[in-house]
Design an enzyme around this catalytic site. Structure first.
Site, short mmCIF file in Angstrom:
data_model
loop_
_atom_site.label_atom_id
_atom_site.label_comp_id
_atom_site.label_asym_id
_atom_site.label_seq_id
_atom_site.Cartn_x
_atom_site.Cartn_y
_atom_site.Cartn_z
N HIS A 148 63.28 24.22 113.11
CA HIS A 148 63.09 25.28 114.10
C HIS A 148 61.76 26.02 113.92
CE1 HIS A 148 67.30 25.47 115.83
NE2 HIS A 148 67.42 24.61 114.84
N ASP A 153 54.38 30.90 115.16
CA ASP A 153 55.77 30.95 115.59
C ASP A 153 56.17 29.55 116.05
OD1 ASP A 153 58.19 32.11 116.37
OD2 ASP A 153 57.20 33.83 117.32
O1 F6P Z 1 64.14 30.38 113.23
C1 F6P Z 1 64.19 30.50 111.89
C2 F6P Z 1 65.36 31.34 111.36
O2 F6P Z 1 65.48 31.19 109.98
C3 F6P Z 1 66.68 30.99 111.99
O3 F6P Z 1 67.30 29.93 111.30
C4 F6P Z 1 67.41 32.29 111.94
O4 F6P Z 1 68.28 32.44 113.00
C5 F6P Z 1 66.32 33.35 112.03
O5 F6P Z 1 65.14 32.73 111.61
C6 F6P Z 1 66.70 34.58 111.23
O6 F6P Z 1 66.64 34.30 109.87
P1 F6P Z 1 67.73 34.68 108.79
O7 F6P Z 1 68.82 33.66 108.87
O8 F6P Z 1 66.97 34.60 107.50
O9 F6P Z 1 68.21 36.05 109.10
#
Ligand code: F6P
Length: 470
Positions: free
Chosen positions: A163, A370
């Site tokens: 992602h 991003d």
């Molecule tokens: O897009 C990257 C990401 O790690 C997602 O997997 C997640 O939803 C978002 O950023 C927020 O991150 P975290 O799970 O560390 O709160």
């Protein structure tokens, strides 16, 4: 060990949030992410299961169901939260993969925790997968899972989607465990990335870090061929537009503008409070525009910065910087009854987000790096009347698709300021032309399209992982 599920999703977090019920018991609420709305139909059709972490330190809740969705909750100990989640995931990989905007830290103890946690996720996937199942692993937190599963189950089909960006080799090469990560990923049959450039970077890492041969999008791994390609992720555009069209949401948008004292121009930023999002450059550009009077006297910026990863050092430093800058701008330019920056360090439900998108004349997305940036797509989905303008960093995946935006290099403050002024003073006809173009893309290429195109491509992989070279 063969489980029961023909479709297994493995992601860092479960698509549900834990809340406390009236009697103090844990209750689970579906979290309204795009990923779950895209995968839910496939999950229901195929009797799928979703494996992920609950978000808290503590024992694994194991298998449970929420609204008929089969889930397997993984547990992380307090040490694993520190060394795997806050450490290797968010203080090593996250800054490294975002072009070292913050310096990544490399600690062997964190790597060991990453291997252990990846192994426990892989075990859970192996245990849940029926013979011949499809397993879809998500994101940088779980890059070793594909190979760990493949070692035990040659009957399953494995997809992986990253992602976040995949960095250029000169940066990726800093990782002491670069070869293990590349080989971990190559356990998959199909590797999906946000942009073509990310897939190209990964193909180069296969050649340089693992000495493997690549041809076009294909990598030869022993007798298998693995494919790496771009599948830009999206949102549930129709679902969000439906929310934006609700009477209550439209009323709320009008209330927001009223509460801001009916400015001529409302600028909006919505981000996780993360150093990749370019919030300080955005504030700097806005502060200078106020000083120069280029946006007129009746302008407001609403900046939502939702709390994120608050125990990681770089996030604490960023919070201080952002909050000091906001105070400085407000101290200099506020008048009694009007505040130039409304700073909201909170998270909001989808309805409030949709109302904010509707209330804004200009959306500011100034990320330094991003993978995609779904906020840009959400803004576009909500603007069903084709008004509004988007200022968008060229360092986002969304910039490849949203060609009607004012594209900016966020490091170029003068260029950023000019783009904000142009977006704020756009003619209604030009705004409509640009927004129509962007809405066509977001509505046609929504998250269901993304999931379908990834899973269809994966389905054409042959059973033993041999994927045709395009
Ligand atoms: O897009 C990257 C990401 O790690 C997602 O997997 C997640 O939803 C978002 O950023 C927020 O991150 P975290 O799970 O560390 O709160």
């Amino acid at each position: 060990m063969d489980g029961l599920h023909k479709f297994v999703v493995v992601s860092s977090r479960l698509p549900v949030d834990r809340t406390e019920g009236p009697d103090g018991e844990s209750e689970w609420q579906p979290s309204p992410g795009g990923l779950v709305s895209a995968l839910e139909p496939v999950m229901r059709e195929s009797g799928g299961v979703w494996i992920g972490w609950t978000g808290d330190a503590g024992p694994a809740p194991g298998p449970f169901e929420v609204d008929g969705l089969a889930l397997v909750g993984m547990g992380l100990s307090a040490e694993q939260v520190r060394d795997y989640y806050e450490g290797f995931c968010n203080a090593t990989l996250w800054p490294l993969y975002h072009d070292v905007i913050a310096p990544p830290e490399f600690h062997r103890r964190w790597w060991d925790a990453y291997v252990t946690v990846n192994r426990s996720f892989a075990q859970a996937a192996v245990a849940q997968a029926a013979p011949g199942a499809t397993i879809w692993v998500h994101d940088y937190q779980l890059q070793l899972v594909p190979q760990m599963v493949r070692e035990q189950r040659s009957d399953v089909r494995i997809g992986f989607f990253n992602h976040i960006p995949f960095p250029g080799y000169e940066i990726f090469a800093q990782l002491p465990w670069r070869r293990q990560v590349v080989l971990g990923l190559l356990g998959a049959d199909l590797l999906g990335f946000q942009r073509r450039a990310d897939a190209v970077n990964f193909l180069r890492a296969c050649r340089r870090a693992a000495g493997l041969a690549t041809r076009g999008a294909a990598i030869r791994v022993g007798d298998r061929e693995v494919r790496a390609a771009a599948f830009p992720i999206s949102i549930d555009a129709a679902g969000l537009e439906q929310i934006a069209r609700q009477e209550t949401v439209r009323k709320r948008a009008a209330e927001i503008r009223l509460a801001l004292d009916e400015p001529d121009t409302v600028l909006l930023g919505i981000d996780r409070l993360d150093y990749t999002k370019g919030i300080p450059v955005r504030l700097r550009a806005y502060g200078e525009l106020l000083r120069e009077g280029r946006l007129g006297p009746r302008v407001a910026l609403v900046q939502v910065a939702s709390p994120s990863r608050e125990r990681v050092g770089a996030y604490r430093v960023l919070r201080d910087e952002v909050e000091q800058t906001v105070s400085r701008i407000n101290g200099e330019y506020a008048e009694v009854g009007s505040t130039p920056v409304q700073y909201l360090h909170q998270s909001y439900p989808r309805e409030e987000m949709a109302a904010l998108y509707l209330a804004a004349d200009v959306m500011l997305v100034t990320s330094l790096r991003d993978g995609m940036n779904l906020v840009a797509k959400e803004y576009v989905a909500c603007r069903y009347d084709e008004s509004g303008a988007l200022v968008l960093s060229e360092f986002t995946g969304a910039a490849d698709e949203l060609t009607g935006a004012f594209l900016v290099n966020p490091h170029d403050i003068e260029g950023l300021k000019d783009a904000i002024v142009r977006a704020a003073t756009i003619s209604p006809a030009d705004a409509r032309r640009r927004m129509r173009l962007m809405r066509k893309r977001v509505c046609e290429h929504d998250v269901a399209y993304w999931a379908r195109s990834f899973l269809d491509t994966l389905a054409h992989a042959q059973d033993h992982g041999l994927v045709a070279v395009p």
